[in-house]
Write a protein that holds these residues in place. Structure first.
Motif, PDB file in Angstrom:
ATOM      1  N   GLU A  31       0.991  -1.590   0.098  1.00 23.15           N
ATOM      2  CA  GLU A  31      -0.286   0.003   0.018  1.00 23.15           C
ATOM      3  C   GLU A  31       0.884   1.247   0.403  1.00 23.15           C
ATOM      4  O   GLU A  31       0.657   2.340  -1.144  1.00 23.15           O
ATOM      5  N   CYS A  32       2.048   1.160   1.062  1.00 31.37           N
ATOM      6  CA  CYS A  32       2.825   2.236   0.855  1.00 31.37           C
ATOM      7  C   CYS A  32       3.712   2.602  -0.171  1.00 31.37           C
ATOM      8  O   CYS A  32       3.537   4.103  -1.045  1.00 31.37           O
ATOM      9  N   LYS A  39       1.058   4.430  -2.682  1.00 25.83           N
ATOM     10  CA  LYS A  39       0.852   5.156  -2.515  1.00 25.83           C
ATOM     11  C   LYS A  39       1.789   6.346  -3.156  1.00 25.83           C
ATOM     12  O   LYS A  39       1.442   7.677  -3.476  1.00 25.83           O
ATOM     13  N   PHE A  82       1.926   6.758  -6.817  1.00 23.62           N
ATOM     14  CA  PHE A  82       1.404   7.885  -7.604  1.00 23.62           C
ATOM     15  C   PHE A  82       1.440   9.126  -7.164  1.00 23.62           C
ATOM     16  O   PHE A  82       1.819  10.238  -7.717  1.00 23.62           O
ATOM     17  N   GLN A  83       1.517   9.316  -5.499  1.00 26.36           N
ATOM     18  CA  GLN A  83       1.796  10.964  -5.527  1.00 26.36           C
ATOM     19  C   GLN A  83       3.391  11.523  -6.021  1.00 26.36           C
ATOM     20  O   GLN A  83       3.188  12.552  -6.329  1.00 26.36           O
ATOM     21  N   THR A 120      -2.333   7.515 -13.746  1.00 24.34           N
ATOM     22  CA  THR A 120      -2.834   7.576 -11.981  1.00 24.34           C
ATOM     23  C   THR A 120      -3.428   5.951 -12.155  1.00 24.34           C
ATOM     24  O   THR A 120      -3.996   5.519 -11.119  1.00 24.34           O
ATOM     25  N   GLY A 174      -5.666  -1.471  -1.428  1.00 17.74           N
ATOM     26  CA  GLY A 174      -4.712  -1.785  -2.988  1.00 17.74           C
ATOM     27  C   GLY A 174      -4.015  -2.627  -3.398  1.00 17.74           C
ATOM     28  O   GLY A 174      -4.053  -2.835  -4.617  1.00 17.74           O
ATOM     29  N   PHE A 228       4.873  13.284   2.871  1.00 17.01           N
ATOM     30  CA  PHE A 228       4.342  11.838   2.230  1.00 17.01           C
ATOM     31  C   PHE A 228       3.563  11.385   3.812  1.00 17.01           C
ATOM     32  O   PHE A 228       3.979  10.996   4.952  1.00 17.01           O
ATOM     33  N   HIS A 272       1.696   9.339   5.536  1.00 17.22           N
ATOM     34  CA  HIS A 272       1.199   7.721   5.581  1.00 17.22           C
ATOM     35  C   HIS A 272       1.784   7.415   6.171  1.00 17.22           C
ATOM     36  O   HIS A 272       3.238   7.756   6.990  1.00 17.22           O
TER      37      HIS A 272
END
Length: 447
Positions: free
Chosen positions: A117-118, A121, A124-125, A136, A151, A312, A314
């Motif tokens: 998941e990390c 993300k 994407f970022q 995307t 995810g 970030f 997260h």
């Protein structure tokens, strides 16, 4: 009420149809040592699957035990935002010496799915913050598996885990994965030019402009049945990602720390991923811990004044847990001091030799494939046409039950039986495990 009855009263076990437990109730393990588990009645079981692939250096390894005990009296946990501690710092310093070149920044979480998941993300970022706002979506392999959070399920392709949840999942792009046992090009994984890579090329040509990253299980698709594919594929994929500005995420959760015969699967090629996820063997199977490792380039895209909104955001409560870091440091010390990878080569060769001697000519053994100490036996009803058994027969599960009776934990992937033992297993233990496996196969589908 005994322990089994209490277990069934309270516990919902993972990845299980609990109705099966009416016939095969939970086995209550009392203690363990090396490759062996011992239940409350004193019966021993060879843990040939390393307790879901994470037990790396044997159960109750004295050096890992001691490292955790020492740390426990100093610091059990501390918030990892604006605080740190020596075990985490030292662990990152040591890991930076052995991970693929260019991976320099370490973001901690507490399990493999969380590290995926990390990575998703983060990629994407990153693309958004460097101006690639149309990128995307994610690419992944068919039959891939990366965990069971939303995810991670989205970039997996195993219907067993994700089909029901598709309305909740991201719309991802799927590339036909290599299937060397059933190669549609009539090639062999040991001497092909990865002709199947054309699927990746066509998919990138069509979708790369909207893709921020691709995630892969390097060399070994685990849950798909321990499918093994050539290292050349990773080299070609790295070139393709560079051409189209797509980040390459390596899910080394199952392949890292010597499982493939090298420290990481990417060590088979002279290229590196942009992001790498590690867990399982990281702490030797002791503590829940995972790390998502990335490059300076990606890290720098998040580095700015707070009010720019590029941080970030997260986090996980147990990020950088000192006990987990201490276990991981002990694992790295053992690798270095005991030459674990070198010593594992001989039992790896012996395991492959023994399995082939006992089973390769069996009428229902389609293929025995291996990488490092990992060996997978694919069972088929028709060897010539490579046709599998009817899934309703649950052949693999029937063999699993027979093996348990004889003292071997042989949890199958459908009708693929696999050996993924701790790296410290010896030849006598391998001989016994192969013998039990063979007997269990014979008892279910004959000789």
């Amino acid at each position: 009420m005994n322990l089994v009855e209490k277990d069934l009263k309270y516990i919902w076990h993972p990845c299980s149809q609990m109705k099966d437990y009416e016939e095969l109730p939970p086995i209550i393990i009392d203690h363990a040592k090396g490759v062996y588990l011992y239940d409350k009645n004193g019966k021993e079981y060879i843990d040939i699957v390393s307790s879901w692939w994470c037990n790396l250096l044997g159960h109750c390894n004295p050096k890992i035990n001691e490292a955790i005990k020492v740390q426990l009296d100093k610091l059990e946990h501390v918030i990892f935002a604006n605080f740190s501690h020596e075990p985490a710092i030292t662990l990152c310093e040591e890991l930076s010496k052995i991970v693929p070149q260019g991976l320099t920044k370490f973001n901690f979480s507490d399990n493999g799915s969380a590290s995926v998941e990390c990575a998703l993300k983060m990629s994407f970022q990153y693309q958004y913050q460097v101006g690639n706002t149309k990128k995307t979506r994610f690419m992944c392999f068919t039959e891939g598996y990366h965990g069971e959070t939303i995810g991670a399920l989205s970039v997996g392709s195993m219907d067993l885990y994700g089909k029901l949840y598709k309305p909740m999942l991201m719309d991802t792009i799927h590339i036909e994965a290599p299937d060397c046992y059933r190669c549609s090009y009539g090639k062999n994984r040991d001497c092909c030019n990865v002709e199947c890579f054309e699927h990746a090329e066509k998919t990138f040509e069509k979708y790369a402009d909207e893709t921020c990253a691709i995630i892969v299980e390097p060399l070994l698709q685990g849950s798909a049945g321990m499918r093994i594919y050539p290292a050349m594929y990773l080299k070609k994929l790295r070139d393709l990602c560079d051409k189209y500005n797509v980040l390459l995420i390596a899910d080394e959760i199952a392949t890292g720390f010597g499982r493939t015969g090298k420290m990481f699967a990417f060590d088979y090629v002279d290229v590196s991923p942009d992001i790498m996820c590690i867990s399982k063997g990281l702490t030797g199977g002791y503590m829940p811990m995972a790390i998502t490792i990335t490059t300076d380039e990606i890290y720098n895209a998040f580095y700015d004044d707070y009010n720019e909104g590029k941080a970030f955001m997260h986090s996980h409560t147990y990020s950088g847990n000192p006990l987990g870091c201490s276990a991981a440091l002990a694992v790295l010390n053992i690798f270095r001091e005991d030459a674990v990878l070198d010593k594992a080569e001989k039992p790896a060769q012996y395991l492959t030799k023994k399995l082939n001697e006992e089973l390769i000519d069996h009428k229902n053994v389609g293929e025995i494939r291996n990488i490092g100490l990992i060996n997978a036996i694919e069972l088929v009803r028709n060897k010539k046409e490579k046709l599998g058994f009817d899934s309703k027969l649950r052949i693999g599960y029937q063999i699993y039950k027979k093996a348990l009776e004889k003292g071997l934990v042989l949890r199958p992937l459908g009708d693929v039986l696999y050996f993924n033992p701790p790296l410290i297993i010896n030849e006598a233990e391998i001989h016994k495990a192969v013998e039990i496996c063979t007997q269990a196969i014979y008892s279910v589908i004959g000789q």
